[in-house]
Enzyme design. Structure first.
Site, mmCIF file in Angstrom:
data_model
loop_
_atom_site.group_PDB
_atom_site.id
_atom_site.type_symbol
_atom_site.label_atom_id
_atom_site.label_comp_id
_atom_site.label_asym_id
_atom_site.label_seq_id
_atom_site.Cartn_x
_atom_site.Cartn_y
_atom_site.Cartn_z
ATOM 1 N N SER A 57 0.824 -1.212 0.000
ATOM 2 C CA SER A 57 0.000 0.000 0.000
ATOM 3 C C SER A 57 0.856 1.259 0.000
ATOM 4 O O SER A 57 0.475 2.275 -0.592
ATOM 5 C CB SER A 57 -0.955 0.003 1.197
ATOM 6 O OG SER A 57 -0.255 0.134 2.412
ATOM 7 N N HIS A 116 7.986 2.784 9.645
ATOM 8 C CA HIS A 116 7.677 1.853 10.738
ATOM 9 C C HIS A 116 6.429 2.333 11.469
ATOM 10 O O HIS A 116 6.282 3.540 11.730
ATOM 11 C CB HIS A 116 8.861 1.800 11.714
ATOM 12 C CG HIS A 116 8.663 0.831 12.837
ATOM 13 N ND1 HIS A 116 8.729 -0.537 12.663
ATOM 14 C CD2 HIS A 116 8.398 1.036 14.155
ATOM 15 C CE1 HIS A 116 8.502 -1.130 13.821
ATOM 16 N NE2 HIS A 116 8.303 -0.210 14.741
ATOM 17 N N VAL A 164 18.003 -2.485 14.340
ATOM 18 C CA VAL A 164 16.641 -2.537 13.801
ATOM 19 C C VAL A 164 15.840 -1.305 14.215
ATOM 20 O O VAL A 164 15.820 -0.911 15.389
ATOM 21 C CB VAL A 164 15.919 -3.817 14.290
ATOM 22 C CG1 VAL A 164 14.453 -3.799 13.881
ATOM 23 C CG2 VAL A 164 16.612 -5.052 13.736
ATOM 24 N N ASP A 165 15.180 -0.681 13.216
ATOM 25 C CA ASP A 165 14.304 0.476 13.449
ATOM 26 C C ASP A 165 15.018 1.585 14.216
ATOM 27 O O ASP A 165 14.465 2.196 15.141
ATOM 28 C CB ASP A 165 13.014 0.053 14.167
ATOM 29 C CG ASP A 165 12.180 -0.897 13.322
ATOM 30 O OD1 ASP A 165 12.156 -0.722 12.092
ATOM 31 O OD2 ASP A 165 11.570 -1.823 13.880
ATOM 32 N N VAL A 176 -3.071 5.215 7.080
ATOM 33 C CA VAL A 176 -3.503 6.465 6.445
ATOM 34 C C VAL A 176 -2.419 7.522 6.591
ATOM 35 O O VAL A 176 -2.086 8.256 5.650
ATOM 36 C CB VAL A 176 -4.832 6.959 7.053
ATOM 37 C CG1 VAL A 176 -5.167 8.362 6.569
ATOM 38 C CG2 VAL A 176 -5.963 5.994 6.705
#
Length: 224
Positions: free
Chosen positions: A46, A142, A177-178, A205
């Site tokens: 998406s 994220h 990570v992240d 969104v």
């Protein structure tokens, strides 16, 4: 089933105010030619589609050169086909280690003349091999307000912790990570009725909203 769809649609359309920081005006990539993007995705895609739509709507001066995906069944590949974007399957299960996979990813991205790489739902830990191939040009999105709730299941982590606000973050990729410098964040209130599905839908969104803006910021960083 109808009731669950109704609840999910209601959650997505919820008008609870959302804070985005920093504020970035659309289409401020000041380059003579579109920035050449490579997208990495593992699932639905998406965010790939959000970027493609932002480019079509002239909110982002960029061009998607290629989609790299690692799961044969990823819906992102079908989205790429609809948008006329080449896609390359690099199934991580066929590589001996993460470094070998990342070397192949870097090779493919460079083959397609990619300038900036977006990990848009890429569910694999990357190595220094890929980071070094695109220094300050590899970004990730994220579904939490980092540094809170790193790793998998960020939405579930937020609900379990009982926080009242979560959100999403776009950041430059570092080895942990992240982690890595944060480009932009959007805060999303957690509603008393939220489930992982409804909360994730509202966070998405905002992901679609801030990702094109983050690319503008990333280009600015690399132009200095």
């Amino acid at each position: 089933m109808a009731s669950s769809v109704m609840n999910l649609n209601s959650a997505i359309s919820d008008s609870t105010p959302t804070l985005v920081s920093p504020t970035v005006s659309p289409n401020l990539i000041a380059t003579d030619s579109p920035v050449k993007l490579g997208i990495m995705a593992s699932g639905n895609g998406s965010n790939f589609e959000a970027l493609a739509q932002a480019i079509k709507d002239q909110q982002l001066n960029a061009q998607i050169q290629v989609l790299i995906y690692n799961n044969p069944g990823a819906k992102a590949a079908a989205r790429a086909e609809r948008w006329g974007v080449p896609s390359v399957l690099l199934n991580h299960r066929e590589f001996k280690n993460r470094e070998d996979l990342d070397r192949q990813i870097a090779q493919k991205l460079k083959q397609y003349d990619v300038e900036l790489v977006v990990m848009a739902g890429w569910m694999r830990v990357v190595t220094q091999v890929l980071i070094d191939a695109f220094p300050n040009k590899l970004i990730n999105i994220h579904p939490s307000l980092l540094p809170s709730f790193r790793g998998v299941g960020a939405v579930e982590q937020a609900l379990e912790a009982g926080v009242k606000i979560t959100g999403c973050t776009v950041h430059l990729v570092a080895l942990d990570v992240d982690s890595g410098p944060i480009l932009i964040q959007a805060a999303v209130p957690v509603l008393p009725s939220d489930t992982p599905e409804t909360l994730h839908a509202r966070i998405q969104v905002q992901e679609h909203r801030i990702l094109p803006q983050a690319l503008t910021l990333a280009v600015r960083i690399n132009s200095h």
